[in-house]
Motif scaffolding. Structure first.
Motif, PDB file in Angstrom:
ATOM      1  N   ARG A 145       0.857  -1.235   0.000  1.00  0.00           N
ATOM      2  CA  ARG A 145      -0.101  -0.001  -0.045  1.00  0.00           C
ATOM      3  C   ARG A 145       0.975   1.321  -0.015  1.00  0.00           C
ATOM      4  NH1 ARG A 145      -4.509   1.854   4.644  1.00  0.00           N
ATOM      5  NH2 ARG A 145      -5.064   3.684   3.685  1.00  0.00           N
ATOM      6  N   PHE A 146       2.092   1.181   0.625  1.00  0.00           N
ATOM      7  CA  PHE A 146       2.814   2.238   0.684  1.00  0.00           C
ATOM      8  C   PHE A 146       3.994   2.018  -0.141  1.00  0.00           C
ATOM      9  CE2 PHE A 146       0.206   2.368   4.364  1.00  0.00           C
ATOM     10  CZ  PHE A 146      -0.289   3.666   4.337  1.00  0.00           C
ATOM     11  N   ALA A 147       5.390   2.395   0.290  1.00  0.00           N
ATOM     12  CA  ALA A 147       6.423   2.188  -0.396  1.00  0.00           C
ATOM     13  C   ALA A 147       7.442   1.042   0.030  1.00  0.00           C
ATOM     14  CB  ALA A 147       7.470   3.436  -0.236  1.00  0.00           C
ATOM     15  N   GLY A 148       6.854   0.339   0.763  1.00  0.00           N
ATOM     16  CA  GLY A 148       7.624  -0.817   1.607  1.00  0.00           C
ATOM     17  C   GLY A 148       8.212  -0.653   2.650  1.00  0.00           C
ATOM     18  N   GLY A 149       8.594  -1.761   3.313  1.00  0.00           N
ATOM     19  CA  GLY A 149       9.389  -1.582   4.502  1.00  0.00           C
ATOM     20  C   GLY A 149       8.425  -1.829   5.708  1.00  0.00           C
ATOM     21  N   GLY A 150       7.187  -1.216   5.848  1.00  0.00           N
ATOM     22  CA  GLY A 150       6.419  -1.309   7.037  1.00  0.00           C
ATOM     23  C   GLY A 150       6.911  -1.099   8.200  1.00  0.00           C
ATOM     24  N   ALA A 151       6.475  -2.095   9.471  1.00  0.00           N
ATOM     25  CA  ALA A 151       7.116  -2.007  10.524  1.00  0.00           C
ATOM     26  C   ALA A 151       8.654  -2.407  10.494  1.00  0.00           C
ATOM     27  CB  ALA A 151       6.465  -2.868  11.453  1.00  0.00           C
ATOM     28  N   THR A 152       9.053  -3.318   9.788  1.00  0.00           N
ATOM     29  CA  THR A 152      10.354  -3.717   9.870  1.00  0.00           C
ATOM     30  C   THR A 152      11.291  -2.697   9.418  1.00  0.00           C
ATOM     31  OG1 THR A 152       9.596  -5.862   8.693  1.00  0.00           O
ATOM     32  CG2 THR A 152      11.868  -5.276   8.510  1.00  0.00           C
ATOM     33  N   ALA A 153      11.101  -1.695   8.563  1.00  0.00           N
ATOM     34  CA  ALA A 153      11.852  -0.486   8.340  1.00  0.00           C
ATOM     35  C   ALA A 153      12.015   0.392   9.601  1.00  0.00           C
ATOM     36  CB  ALA A 153      11.598   0.277   7.069  1.00  0.00           C
ATOM     37  N   LEU A 154      11.131   0.225  10.237  1.00  0.00           N
ATOM     38  CA  LEU A 154      11.026   1.472  11.655  1.00  0.00           C
ATOM     39  C   LEU A 154      11.429   0.595  12.666  1.00  0.00           C
ATOM     40  CD1 LEU A 154       7.464   2.715  11.597  1.00  0.00           C
ATOM     41  CD2 LEU A 154       9.469   3.918  10.453  1.00  0.00           C
ATOM     42  N   SER A 155      11.815  -0.615  12.657  1.00  0.00           N
ATOM     43  CA  SER A 155      12.184  -1.512  13.871  1.00  0.00           C
ATOM     44  C   SER A 155      13.841  -1.256  14.279  1.00  0.00           C
ATOM     45  CB  SER A 155      12.072  -2.980  13.487  1.00  0.00           C
ATOM     46  OG  SER A 155      12.878  -3.488  12.614  1.00  0.00           O
ATOM     47  N   GLY A 156      14.321  -1.944  15.102  1.00  0.00           N
ATOM     48  CA  GLY A 156      15.520  -1.762  15.403  1.00  0.00           C
ATOM     49  C   GLY A 156      16.478  -2.794  14.522  1.00  0.00           C
ATOM     50  N   GLY A 157      15.888  -3.585  13.662  1.00  0.00           N
ATOM     51  CA  GLY A 157      16.806  -4.509  12.744  1.00  0.00           C
ATOM     52  C   GLY A 157      17.398  -5.416  13.593  1.00  0.00           C
ATOM     53  N   VAL A 158      16.588  -6.021  14.654  1.00  0.00           N
ATOM     54  CA  VAL A 158      17.032  -7.022  15.382  1.00  0.00           C
ATOM     55  C   VAL A 158      16.741  -8.546  15.048  1.00  0.00           C
ATOM     56  CG1 VAL A 158      17.598  -7.912  17.760  1.00  0.00           C
ATOM     57  CG2 VAL A 158      17.814  -5.653  17.363  1.00  0.00           C
ATOM     58  N   VAL A 159      17.413  -9.344  14.774  1.00  0.00           N
ATOM     59  CA  VAL A 159      16.907 -10.645  14.461  1.00  0.00           C
ATOM     60  C   VAL A 159      17.295 -11.800  15.509  1.00  0.00           C
ATOM     61  CG1 VAL A 159      16.999 -12.623  13.029  1.00  0.00           C
ATOM     62  CG2 VAL A 159      17.016 -10.202  11.876  1.00  0.00           C
ATOM     63  N   TYR A 160      16.233 -12.219  16.118  1.00  0.00           N
ATOM     64  CA  TYR A 160      16.685 -13.273  17.151  1.00  0.00           C
ATOM     65  C   TYR A 160      16.985 -14.822  16.589  1.00  0.00           C
ATOM     66  CZ  TYR A 160      16.652 -15.349  21.737  1.00  0.00           C
ATOM     67  OH  TYR A 160      17.100 -16.129  23.014  1.00  0.00           O
ATOM     68  N   ALA A 161      18.369 -15.018  16.868  1.00  0.00           N
ATOM     69  CA  ALA A 161      18.911 -16.084  16.430  1.00  0.00           C
ATOM     70  C   ALA A 161      20.075 -16.674  17.066  1.00  0.00           C
ATOM     71  CB  ALA A 161      19.689 -15.726  15.016  1.00  0.00           C
ATOM     72  N   GLY A 162      20.233 -17.914  17.159  1.00  0.00           N
ATOM     73  CA  GLY A 162      21.250 -18.706  18.132  1.00  0.00           C
ATOM     74  C   GLY A 162      21.507 -20.168  17.486  1.00  0.00           C
ATOM     75  N   GLY A 163      22.171 -20.788  18.272  1.00  0.00           N
ATOM     76  CA  GLY A 163      22.525 -22.396  18.321  1.00  0.00           C
ATOM     77  C   GLY A 163      23.949 -22.491  17.598  1.00  0.00           C
ATOM     78  N   GLY A 164      24.512 -21.340  17.677  1.00  0.00           N
ATOM     79  CA  GLY A 164      25.824 -21.338  16.931  1.00  0.00           C
ATOM     80  C   GLY A 164      26.000 -20.538  15.797  1.00  0.00           C
ATOM     81  N   THR A 165      25.435 -19.280  15.721  1.00  0.00           N
ATOM     82  CA  THR A 165      25.367 -18.647  14.233  1.00  0.00           C
ATOM     83  C   THR A 165      26.944 -18.345  13.978  1.00  0.00           C
ATOM     84  OG1 THR A 165      25.195 -16.371  15.434  1.00  0.00           O
ATOM     85  CG2 THR A 165      23.161 -17.657  14.756  1.00  0.00           C
ATOM     86  N   ASP A 166      27.192 -17.900  12.793  1.00  0.00           N
ATOM     87  CA  ASP A 166      28.505 -17.381  12.483  1.00  0.00           C
ATOM     88  C   ASP A 166      28.959 -16.284  13.243  1.00  0.00           C
ATOM     89  OD1 ASP A 166      28.560 -19.100  10.370  1.00  0.00           O
ATOM     90  OD2 ASP A 166      28.085 -18.109   8.676  1.00  0.00           O
ATOM     91  N   VAL A 167      27.926 -15.375  13.451  1.00  0.00           N
ATOM     92  CA  VAL A 167      28.200 -14.052  14.080  1.00  0.00           C
ATOM     93  C   VAL A 167      28.408 -14.305  15.584  1.00  0.00           C
ATOM     94  CG1 VAL A 167      26.994 -12.008  15.029  1.00  0.00           C
ATOM     95  CG2 VAL A 167      26.483 -12.759  12.665  1.00  0.00           C
ATOM     96  N   GLN A 168      27.801 -15.260  16.173  1.00  0.00           N
ATOM     97  CA  GLN A 168      28.320 -15.759  17.693  1.00  0.00           C
ATOM     98  C   GLN A 168      29.517 -16.249  17.582  1.00  0.00           C
ATOM     99  OE1 GLN A 168      24.849 -18.220  18.262  1.00  0.00           O
ATOM    100  NE2 GLN A 168      23.972 -17.085  19.926  1.00  0.00           N
ATOM    101  N   ARG A 169      29.873 -16.919  16.792  1.00  0.00           N
ATOM    102  CA  ARG A 169      31.327 -17.752  17.120  1.00  0.00           C
ATOM    103  C   ARG A 169      32.346 -16.662  16.639  1.00  0.00           C
ATOM    104  NH1 ARG A 169      28.796 -21.927  13.545  1.00  0.00           N
ATOM    105  NH2 ARG A 169      29.580 -21.051  11.711  1.00  0.00           N
ATOM    106  N   ALA A 170      31.961 -15.856  15.715  1.00  0.00           N
ATOM    107  CA  ALA A 170      32.995 -14.577  15.709  1.00  0.00           C
ATOM    108  C   ALA A 170      33.143 -13.790  17.097  1.00  0.00           C
ATOM    109  CB  ALA A 170      32.658 -13.698  14.521  1.00  0.00           C
ATOM    110  N   ALA A 171      32.206 -13.788  17.682  1.00  0.00           N
ATOM    111  CA  ALA A 171      32.316 -13.073  19.004  1.00  0.00           C
ATOM    112  C   ALA A 171      32.710 -13.845  20.111  1.00  0.00           C
ATOM    113  CB  ALA A 171      30.895 -12.343  19.395  1.00  0.00           C
ATOM    114  N   GLY A 172      33.008 -14.953  19.905  1.00  0.00           N
ATOM    115  CA  GLY A 172      33.499 -16.015  20.932  1.00  0.00           C
ATOM    116  C   GLY A 172      32.440 -16.513  21.917  1.00  0.00           C
ATOM    117  N   VAL A 173      31.156 -16.457  21.180  1.00  0.00           N
ATOM    118  CA  VAL A 173      29.862 -16.990  22.237  1.00  0.00           C
ATOM    119  C   VAL A 173      29.780 -18.433  21.869  1.00  0.00           C
ATOM    120  CG1 VAL A 173      27.472 -16.670  22.391  1.00  0.00           C
ATOM    121  CG2 VAL A 173      28.866 -14.653  22.338  1.00  0.00           C
ATOM    122  N   SER A 174      29.565 -19.190  22.994  1.00  0.00           N
ATOM    123  CA  SER A 174      29.107 -20.670  22.571  1.00  0.00           C
ATOM    124  C   SER A 174      27.597 -20.748  22.771  1.00  0.00           C
ATOM    125  CB  SER A 174      29.771 -21.521  23.800  1.00  0.00           C
ATOM    126  OG  SER A 174      29.400 -22.682  23.563  1.00  0.00           O
TER     127      SER A 174
END
Length: 531
Positions: free
Chosen positions: A39-68
């Motif tokens: 209806r608009f230009a796209g983005g919706g609540a996603t574009a207004l959000s903090g851009g945080v994705v809840y993810a785990g289980g040993g992501t590449d990002v977690q491993r790069a940070a030394g997180v188990s």
């Protein structure tokens, strides 16, 4: 009479936030012809959000940070948060596929980084992009599973939802998907066999479309912070939409509804979640429940429409976690290190929307020293407002009198907390020891956390329920539990992972998870019939 134009596609996606973009990407990856409507230009609540994705289980990002982390630990924590929103099997699939989900997003251009935030916060500063975004380390949760930081923030200054969506939108267009903005879905068309086969729309073009886009963007933000302004601008948007021309988009395989929730629809809130009126709608004016109603009109059933996430964050600054949250009776509400939506829900539903945070002079000084280093701009403004407007007093009785709460109950709560803190015993409310500190340095202050309409300290809210869907496919179900032919739903238009309890990043993660699921299975909708 205006002639109605027509388009043809295999899959039509309604809504171009994260869920819609992910559905379009997966459908297009099979070679399907995909059209996305927004209806608009796209983005919706996603574009207004903090851009945080809840993810785990040993992501590449977690491993790069030394997180188990492991999928089992992620599941053990989320099982407590998710409850009966989805089955155990679906939650396990979500957790086990979490690391792959982050890689998939990165492959489509979403930037992540493993800079771990060293303190507890509701949203990290621009120096950190991985953090504890839920209640993983709170008392009662850490005993069930080893805590791990799972808030993966897209790398970008400020609130980085716009970065996440821009990457997905670019990937969608690279995939050859046709995106029609300024196009409002009005009705689903059902064929003689009862299958959803098309979407009747109204589309703006030319100068009217350009004006609609500009006003819509302003209504979204700063309209997000000033809802009255958003509503005024939205009336102008609706006047422009009277110039729209009719368009029918045929869906040879399926339609996917990914049009957001209904936090902007006052009537639906009054009907389904009356206690949550008056908060700051965390979304756009497009989050009006229109996608949910489209599904209902063709037989789709709904669930969890009474579930709303209301946020009352204490941090940042992290020093405030050493305070005590109390209700109007003066009694303590619970572990202050819990996620802000858990606190918000209890304040709204159990304490008449009223609550205060008690701190002493030592905590107050520590909090002020952290303001610049731990906050982004909107957090700093809110923390400074709370500290500046707090009721103060040299005694607990005096500060309670100024705030209008029971002084005896407050003194009792502080005494029990201090006695445990001095002796090294567990905190009476279960708060982890690293956040416990004796409160005995006057003057005392009560920071007002009450939920009421205010620009300086709003209470953001978003709806969590939606259309019922098959958890294996994302296909919309009717009241009997049978699939509605040709119709799928994802994101906040559907019941999903976060429809009982929200922690930061879980909605966006569910948008990706459910959007991908709906996109893949929407292409398969007519496979048997094709054969």
């Amino acid at each position: 009479m205006v002639q109605r134009s027509t388009l043809h596609a295999d899959v039509v996606v309604i809504g171009f936030g994260a869920a819609g973009a992910c559905a379009a990407l997966e459908a297009a990856s099979t070679g399907a012809r995909v059209v996305v409507l927004d209806r608009f230009a796209g983005g919706g609540a996603t574009a207004l959000s903090g851009g945080v994705v809840y993810a785990g289980g040993g992501t590449d990002v977690q491993r790069a940070a030394g997180v188990s982390d492991t999928p089992e630990a992620m599941f053990a924590y989320l099982r407590q948060e998710v409850g009966d929103a989805v089955s155990e099997r679906t939650l396990r699939r979500f957790c086990e596929g979490s690391a792959e989900m982050v890689r998939w997003l990165a492959q489509h251009g979403v930037p992540f980084e493993g800079s771990l935030c060293p303190y507890k916060t509701s949203y990290p500063s621009n120096r950190h992009y991985l953090y504890y975004s839920g209640s993983e380390a709170a008392g009662g949760f850490r005993d069930a599973a080893p805590p791990a930081p799972r808030g993966h923030r897209a790398k970008g200054r400020g609130t980085s939802g716009k970065v996440l969506h821009a990457a997905l939108a670019a990937a969608v267009r690279r995939a050859g998907v046709r995106v029609l903005t300024q196009t409002r879905a009005r009705e689903l068309v059902v064929d003689a066999d009862g299958r959803v086969c098309a979407v009747d729309c109204e589309r703006l073009t030319g100068p009217a479309a350009r004006a609609h886009r500009v006003i819509g963007e302003v209504a979204a933000k700063p309209g997000l912070y000033v809802p009255k302004l958003a509503r005024v601008l939205h009336r102008q948007v609706e006047r422009l939409e009277r110039r729209a021309e009719p368009l029918r988009v045929h869906a040879d395989r399926a339609v996917v509804i990914a049009a957001g929730g209904f936090i902007a629809n006052r009537q639906m809130l009054r009907e389904h979640a009356p206690a949550y009126r008056g908060g700051l709608p965390l979304g756009t004016q497009g989050d009006d429940g229109s996608g949910i109603r489209l599904g209902q009109a063709v037989g789709g059933a709904t669930a969890k429409l009474d579930r709303v996430s209301a946020w009352r964050f204490i941090t940042p600054p992290s020093a405030l976690l050493s305070g005590l949250v109390v209700g109007p009776s003066g009694t303590r509400i619970g572990d202050e290190s819990r996620y802000g939506a858990a606190l918000g829900q209890e304040v709204v539903e159990e304490h008449g929307r009223r609550a205060w945070l008690l701190i002493d002079q030592r905590v107050r000084r520590a909090a002020r020293s952290q303001l610049r280093s731990q906050t982004v701009w909107f957090q700093r403004l809110q923390a400074e407002y709370l500290l500046a407007t707090a009721a103060t007093g040299d005694t607990l009785e005096a500060v309670a009198g100024k705030a209008g709460i029971d002084p005896r109950a407050l003194a009792d709560a502080v005494e029990r907390h201090n006695r445990a803190a001095r002796s090294g015993e567990p905190d009476p409310a279960g708060k982890p020891a690293e956040f416990v500190q004796v409160l005995d340095q006057p003057p005392y202050a009560l920071l007002d956390l009450s939920v009421r309409p205010t620009v300086a300290y709003p209470c953001p809210m978003l709806t969590l329920g939606g259309l019922r869907v098959d958890e294996d496919t994302g296909q919309v179900l009717d009241v009997r539990g049978d699939p509605v032919p040709g119709l799928f739903a994802a994101g906040r238009s559907a019941v999903g992972i976060c429809s009982n309890s929200y922690v930061s990043g879980l909605s966006l993660a569910d948008c990706v998870f459910s959007g991908r699921r709906a996109g893949l299975h929407s292409v398969k909708e007519l496979t048997d019939a094709d054969r």
